[in-house]
Write an enzyme that holds these catalytic residues in place. Structure first.
Site, PDB file in Angstrom:
ATOM      1  CD  GLU A 191      62.158  56.088  77.354  1.00  0.00           C
ATOM      2  OE1 GLU A 191      61.423  57.015  76.910  1.00  0.00           O
ATOM      3  OE2 GLU A 191      62.087  56.112  78.663  1.00  0.00           O
ATOM      4  N   GLY A 202      61.985  48.476  78.011  1.00  0.00           N
ATOM      5  CA  GLY A 202      62.197  47.761  76.903  1.00  0.00           C
ATOM      6  C   GLY A 202      60.797  46.981  76.697  1.00  0.00           C
ATOM      7  CB  ALA A 216      60.291  46.369  62.123  1.00  0.00           C
ATOM      8  CD  GLU A 273      62.499  45.562  65.152  1.00  0.00           C
ATOM      9  OE1 GLU A 273      61.210  45.432  64.371  1.00  0.00           O
ATOM     10  OE2 GLU A 273      63.328  46.018  64.284  1.00  0.00           O
TER      11      GLU A 273
END
Length: 396
Positions: free
Chosen positions: A144, A148, A254, A375
């Site tokens: 957002e 983060g 991921a 990420e």
């Protein structure tokens, strides 16, 4: 067409004969994706990066290649492959461009994985085959504007209204957002519990403004997710998870793909620098014959080899169900760090030519600046390792 629409002559470094650790299927998967990148990505990617445009035609191509959700079972359209195959796919895609790998990573690890892992059978059957084929593109809403590295502070929320929930809030820095048909969004309910919801394109009050002005991942589509009283049926809530475990387990998958992917970018920079150094002559001989250039190249291939071994071992642990999130963090941070350093050194080998679009190095260098941060930032992953080895939490 940009000047680098010439033939892609990349040769992969394998200094420690790692190919001998791979199965025939692993090598087949890798070589097919490598051929795809040489044929479809390398000739166009510089042009798209220069124009800051996303090559939408790659979405069905990646679906056809099996690059979306390769570890998802075949009954849902996935590849049913192991994690080393997945890693090798991401390595080859990012060798082409980090934005291309991001498209595949988000689709497989951040959209298809949570629907498969935390969804019900109806949700799996509704969404996964279309995502696997590339008919649909998905995105993942966690970060957002004000939250983060600390996603627990998210403000995006859902309120129960009977057979629906009402979603309000916003997410930013979302890969694939401008072109996505669905978004897996994490939001807090009235009790402050984080839930996953599938938001579909066309739902009233849902918009995906594009993020402009990026100097990195220019051939990748980035945007925001804005929710203004979006009415979402309860059957779109992922039923089998709550709390941060949901999004963080997606990020672990991921990050694993990123750990492999960035080594692809590093290999491309090294291969470019090695070839250039043998062809470029100064002071009457190829610059590859000078000690300082050899130092750069030797250090590059050493770091690539160490990262390849780390990734292979991590892939084995993933296949055995033994890999920890902290191990994945280490591999993600290490891969990004060495890829960043290798891109800079490779650029120096090329001199002024290294900043032009005739070679891929500057594009990789700019892309890796994003991959270092998204990420889990470089520093956050260091602290994850620190907490794992000391047992003490430096985040609070």
């Amino acid at each position: 067409m940009a000047s680098n629409s010439k033939i892609d002559i990349f040769q992969s470094p394998d200094y420690f004969c790692l190919d001998e650790l791979l199965t025939e299927e692993h090598r087949l998967v890798r070589d097919s994706v490598r051929s795809y990148v040489k044929k479809e990505i390398s000739p166009i990617i510089e042009d798209y990066a220069q124009k800051a445009e996303f090559p939408q035609q790659i979405v069905p191509q990646l679906g056809h290649m099996g690059c979306f959700g390769p570890t998802i079972p075949e009954q849902y359209g996935g590849g049913g492959l192991d994690y080393i195959s997945y890693g090798l796919m991401m390595q080859e895609l990012e060798r082409g461009d980090s934005g291309v790998r991001s498209t595949a990573s988000v689709q497989g690890s951040l959209v298809m994985f949570p629907i498969y892992e935390f969804g019900n059978e109806a949700q799996r059957n509704k969404y996964l085959p279309k995502l696997a084929s590339g008919e649909w593109l998905g995105c993942f809403g966690l970060t957002e504007p004000d939250h983060g590295s600390d996603p627990a502070g998210m403000l995006t929320n859902i309120k129960d209204t009977g057979d629906h929930v009402i979603l309000n809030g916003s997410k930013m820095w979302i890969s694939n957002a401008p072109f996505a048909q669905i978004a897996v969004v994490w939001a807090k309910d009235e009790e402050g519990i984080i839930k996953g919801v599938v938001v579909e394109r066309g739902m009233e009050g849902f918009s995906t403004p594009t993020t402009h002005g990026k100097w990195s991942l220019r051939a990748s589509a980035t945007g925001e997710l804005v929710f203004d009283n979006v009415k979402i049926p309860k059957e779109n809530i992922l039923p089998n998870v709550q709390g941060l475990k949901g999004p963080l387990s997606c990020l672990t998958k991921a990050r694993y793909g990123i750990a492999w992917g960035v080594i692809g970018a590093a290999m491309d920079c090294y291969d470019t620098a090695l070839r250039y150094s043998k062809e470029r002559e100064q002071f009457g001989r190829p610059i590859a014959g000078f000690q300082l250039q050899q130092k750069k190249l030797a250090e590059m291939v050493t770091e690539i080899t160490k990262a390849q071994l780390l990734n292979w071992r991590l892939g084995v642990l993933m296949n055995e169900g033994k890999a920890t999130p902290a191990q994945v963090s280490m591999a993600k941070r290490n891969g990004c760090a060495i890829a960043s350093a290798i891109a800079r050194e490779a650029r120096q080998v090329l001199g002024g030519a290294g900043i032009t679009g005739e070679y891929p190095i500057m594009r990789h260098m700019m892309n890796i600046e994003s991959v270092l941060t998204y990420e889990g930032t470089h520093d956050i992953h260091l602290l994850i390792t620190g907490m794992d080895i000391t047992g003490l939490n430096a985040f609070k």
